[in-house]
Design an enzyme around this catalytic site. Sequence first.
Site, PDB file in Angstrom:
ATOM      1  N   HIS A 141       0.847  -1.192   0.000  1.00 48.09           N
ATOM      2  CA  HIS A 141       0.000   0.000   0.000  1.00 48.09           C
ATOM      3  C   HIS A 141       0.883   1.243   0.000  1.00 48.09           C
ATOM      4  O   HIS A 141       2.067   1.173   0.301  1.00 48.09           O
ATOM      5  CB  HIS A 141      -0.916   0.017   1.225  1.00 48.09           C
TER       6      HIS A 141
ATOM      7  N   HIS B 259       5.491   6.573  -1.068  1.00 45.44           N
ATOM      8  CA  HIS B 259       6.243   5.362  -1.409  1.00 45.44           C
ATOM      9  C   HIS B 259       5.416   4.134  -1.049  1.00 45.44           C
ATOM     10  O   HIS B 259       4.448   4.220  -0.301  1.00 45.44           O
ATOM     11  CB  HIS B 259       7.573   5.331  -0.649  1.00 45.44           C
TER      12      HIS B 259
END
EC number: 3.1.4.58
Length: 177
Positions: free
Chosen positions: A37, A121
């Site tokens: 995620h 990220h």
Amino acid sequence: MHRLFIAIRPPAAIRAQLLGLMGGIAGARWQDDDQLHLTLRFIGEVDRHLAADSAAALGSVHQPSFDIALSGIGEFDRKGRRDALWAGVTPHDALTALHNRIDQALVRIGIAPETRAYLPHITLARFGRTGGGIEAFAASHGGLSSAPFPVTHFGLFESTLGGEGARYELVERYALG
């Protein structure tokens, strides 16, 4: 108590691309498909009432959908020791705007504002004491990229820590656009 965070789940094809990269680094604890995620905001431990308030507050966040793409890899370190390996995404502008809107919605219900700089990220691996072989991994995969993919929603997730790593459960999903 509920351990909460807000994130974007990449589409299955992007997750498969990331899973295909994983391996070859001694001591790495690779993320599995369910763990991949892009965090927008970590909330942390909250009671049942603040969890419900958080879910409601996130419903007030409005932003158009947008596209992002994978772009390179990087690492975080803590006190000079490798801590995590991640895949970058680009562009950052829409993600940062969404992060800021989410942060503002949470501040309005009494959650302290985010104090760390936001770097979008997707964590690929975490490290204990060792992280050998990251240089070879970086040489092979440093040019990581993908076709743009749409971000049409984000989710509120609950994290449960266990011996095999964290497990994440989607609590609520919020549409963009």
